[in-house]
Design a protein around this motif. Structure first.
Motif, short mmCIF file in Angstrom:
data_model
loop_
_atom_site.label_atom_id
_atom_site.label_comp_id
_atom_site.label_asym_id
_atom_site.label_seq_id
_atom_site.Cartn_x
_atom_site.Cartn_y
_atom_site.Cartn_z
N TYR A 146 0.89 -1.07 -0.10
CA TYR A 146 -0.08 0.04 0.08
C TYR A 146 0.90 1.18 -0.02
O TYR A 146 1.92 1.15 0.29
CB TYR A 146 -0.94 -0.05 1.34
CG TYR A 146 -1.84 -0.84 1.23
CD1 TYR A 146 -1.60 -2.29 1.23
CD2 TYR A 146 -3.33 -0.66 1.17
CE1 TYR A 146 -2.67 -3.31 1.45
CE2 TYR A 146 -4.25 -1.42 1.13
CZ TYR A 146 -4.00 -3.01 1.44
OH TYR A 146 -4.97 -3.98 1.22
N GLN A 181 0.88 5.73 0.77
CA GLN A 181 0.39 6.89 1.36
C GLN A 181 1.10 8.24 0.63
O GLN A 181 2.29 8.22 1.27
CB GLN A 181 -0.08 6.85 2.79
CG GLN A 181 -0.87 7.93 3.30
CD GLN A 181 -1.29 7.64 4.64
OE1 GLN A 181 -0.80 7.06 5.29
NE2 GLN A 181 -2.16 8.40 5.08
N GLN A 198 -2.95 12.28 1.65
CA GLN A 198 -3.89 11.49 0.76
C GLN A 198 -4.28 10.25 1.74
O GLN A 198 -3.39 10.12 2.68
CB GLN A 198 -3.39 11.17 -0.59
CG GLN A 198 -3.28 12.42 -1.37
CD GLN A 198 -3.11 12.08 -2.86
OE1 GLN A 198 -3.58 11.03 -3.36
NE2 GLN A 198 -2.65 12.95 -3.71
N ALA A 199 -5.21 9.64 1.47
CA ALA A 199 -5.56 8.24 2.14
C ALA A 199 -4.49 7.22 1.74
O ALA A 199 -4.01 7.32 0.30
CB ALA A 199 -6.87 7.93 1.94
N ARG A 200 -4.39 6.18 2.53
CA ARG A 200 -3.52 4.78 1.97
C ARG A 200 -4.36 4.13 1.03
O ARG A 200 -5.53 4.02 1.20
CB ARG A 200 -3.42 4.19 3.31
CG ARG A 200 -2.41 2.89 3.09
CD ARG A 200 -1.92 2.48 4.28
NE ARG A 200 -1.31 3.29 5.18
CZ ARG A 200 -0.61 2.77 6.40
NH1 ARG A 200 -0.79 1.38 6.82
NH2 ARG A 200 -0.19 3.64 7.30
N GLU A 201 -3.53 3.76 0.01
CA GLU A 201 -4.34 3.23 -1.06
C GLU A 201 -3.43 1.96 -1.54
O GLU A 201 -2.46 1.50 -1.28
CB GLU A 201 -4.48 4.01 -2.51
CG GLU A 201 -3.05 4.29 -2.87
CD GLU A 201 -3.09 5.05 -4.32
OE1 GLU A 201 -4.38 5.24 -4.78
OE2 GLU A 201 -2.15 5.51 -4.77
N LEU A 202 -4.29 0.75 -1.99
CA LEU A 202 -3.83 -0.28 -2.44
C LEU A 202 -2.96 -0.20 -3.60
O LEU A 202 -3.32 0.58 -4.49
CB LEU A 202 -4.84 -1.36 -2.69
CG LEU A 202 -4.36 -2.66 -3.19
CD1 LEU A 202 -3.61 -3.70 -2.28
CD2 LEU A 202 -5.61 -3.52 -3.55
N ALA A 208 -3.43 -1.95 -8.85
CA ALA A 208 -4.06 -0.67 -8.88
C ALA A 208 -3.96 -0.32 -10.31
O ALA A 208 -2.94 -0.43 -10.83
CB ALA A 208 -3.54 0.28 -7.96
N SER A 238 -3.30 2.40 -11.58
CA SER A 238 -2.54 3.30 -12.07
C SER A 238 -1.17 2.81 -12.10
O SER A 238 -0.03 3.46 -12.53
CB SER A 238 -2.29 4.39 -10.68
OG SER A 238 -2.09 3.78 -9.34
#
Length: 122
Positions: free
Chosen positions: A36, A38, A42-46, A59, A61
């Motif tokens: 993950y 961050q 911003q929020a933490r993202e997979l 993801a 991206s």
């Protein structure tokens, strides 16, 4: 379960970097593992995850640029990052999803490392 990330650093756009995550402790409970990230504010993202059987998920991206892999014998997770972009700048965290089977069913736990900073300059 303890997770320790390594391999972060400063690179230029277009370059590659590989980050690693070493797991120790009761690693026999680990099923899926993942990365993950961050970015500031911003929020933490997979970013990517991999099952115990080797199935992967990315993801949108990072598809086509990043590759997740794991060495179960060494209890190590990797993330190979190619064609890095400034938008990839973030703290990258390793995650391990543990499942403990009990008579009544199962207990599930998530463990996190402290993160490693990846900075991509333009």
């Amino acid at each position: 379960v303890q997770l320790v990330e390594s391999g972060g650093g400063l690179v230029q756009a277009g370059e590659s970097l590989r980050v690693s995550c070493s797991a120790s402790g009761r690693t026999e409970c680990i099923e899926a593992m993942g990365w993950y990230r961050q970015a500031p504010g911003q929020a933490r993202e997979l970013v990517a995850r991999i099952s115990s059987g080797g199935s992967t998920d990315y993801a949108d991206s990072v598809k086509g640029r990043f590759t997740i892999s794991r060495d179960n014998a060494e209890n190590t997770l990797y993330l190979q990052m190619n064609s890095l972009k400034p938008a990839d700048t973030a703290v990258y965290y390793c995650n391990a999803h543990c499942v403990v089977h009990i008579i009544e069913g199962k207990n599930e736990f998530d463990y996190w490392g402290k993160g490693t900073l990846v900075t991509v300059s333009s």
